[in-house]
Design an enzyme around this catalytic site. Structure first.
Site, PDB file in Angstrom:
ATOM      1  CG  HIS A   1      -1.866  -1.091   1.358  1.00 51.52           C
ATOM      2  ND1 HIS A   1      -2.694  -1.338   0.347  1.00 51.52           N
ATOM      3  CD2 HIS A   1      -2.318  -1.735   2.424  1.00 51.52           C
ATOM      4  CE1 HIS A   1      -3.336  -2.580   0.580  1.00 51.52           C
ATOM      5  NE2 HIS A   1      -3.152  -2.856   1.937  1.00 51.52           N
TER       6      HIS A   1
ATOM      7  CB  ALA B   1      -4.904  -6.564  -3.780  1.00 49.42           C
TER       8      ALA B   1
ATOM      9  N   GLY C   1      -8.542  -8.337   0.143  1.00 47.69           N
ATOM     10  CA  GLY C   1      -8.076  -8.996   1.280  1.00 47.69           C
ATOM     11  C   GLY C   1      -9.087  -8.606   2.379  1.00 47.69           C
TER      12      GLY C   1
ATOM     13  CB  CYS D   1      -1.546 -11.655  -4.267  1.00 39.92           C
ATOM     14  SG  CYS D   1      -1.942 -10.010  -3.771  1.00 39.92           S
TER      15      CYS D   1
END
Length: 222
Positions: A83, A151, A153, A182
């Site tokens: 991030h 992504a 999660g 990932c």
């Protein structure tokens, strides 16, 4: 994944500046508990983080190539991800008890949200059975080449979701090089962003597209 009739709209909040990761997790955990207890409305919280890596519950230590930025162990599903500035992180706190207590359906709805957002910019995002997240074909990079643009999660507690999705708008793509994102290390899989694909999209424009697509799938926001 829409809520039932009479359900409160989802609060939609955009954080200013860069949000420290630990502060974000503490806030999410408190808010998810309040939602579960009926004391707060559902929330989508859009943030940007300073550069960092997070390790999900299935992260392999070998996938941390170089700890160029702080590494945060986190309770979300998935492996390593990056991030940082220029990436929109959307933390999604929804009560699946009141919607549909089906985790697979929720993840599919998140994927649909991302692909609908990308479609607003004429990008075809695709899901892959063997790889989490949303991908775009890159024939310019060779046969079968695909890049990850978003992504996913998530974590659930008492059927309330937290963590969420990240969409690459204009992050420093070389920052992903410190990890195997990932768990994907095959040569034909890379990472991309809206700007990398040649689209000069600003964060506010991405946020508008995210909100419109979210409302189509999950219901109204306020």
């Amino acid at each position: 994944m829409q809520a039932g009739a009479g359900h409160q709209p989802v609060e939609w909040r955009i954080a200013e500046g860069l949000t420290p990761y630990e502060a974000a997790v503490a806030f999410m955990e408190a808010r998810a508990q309040a939602i579960a207890e009926g004391e707060a409305p559902e929330l989508v919280w859009l943030v940007e983080h300073p550069p960092l890596y997070t390790a999900g519950t299935s992260a392999q230590d070998s996938d941390l190539v170089e700890a160029r930025f702080p590494v945060h162990r986190t309770g979300r599903g998935g492996q390593f991800t990056y991030h940082g500035p220029g990436q929109r992180v959307a933390y999604v706190m929804l009560d699946l008890k009141r919607r549909n207590p089906d985790v697979r359906a929720f993840v599919a709805a998140l994927e649909d949200w991302i692909t609908a957002t990308l479609a607003a910019f004429n990008i075809r995002g695709e899901r892959r059975e063997d790889r989490v997240g949303v991908w775009v074909a890159r024939p310019d990079k060779g046969a079968g080449a695909e890049d990850k643009i978003a992504a996913i999660g998530i974590r659930l507690r008492r059927w309330v979701t937290f963590h969420g999705i990240s969409l690459n708008v204009e992050p420093e793509l070389d920052h992903f090089a410190g990890i195997v994102p990932c768990g994907i290390s095959a040569a034909r899989y890379g990472v991309t962003s809206l700007v990398d694909l040649g689209l000069p999209v600003t964060m506010p424009e991405a946020d508008m597209a995210l909100r419109a697509a979210f409302e189509d799938i999950f219901g109204p926001t306020v």
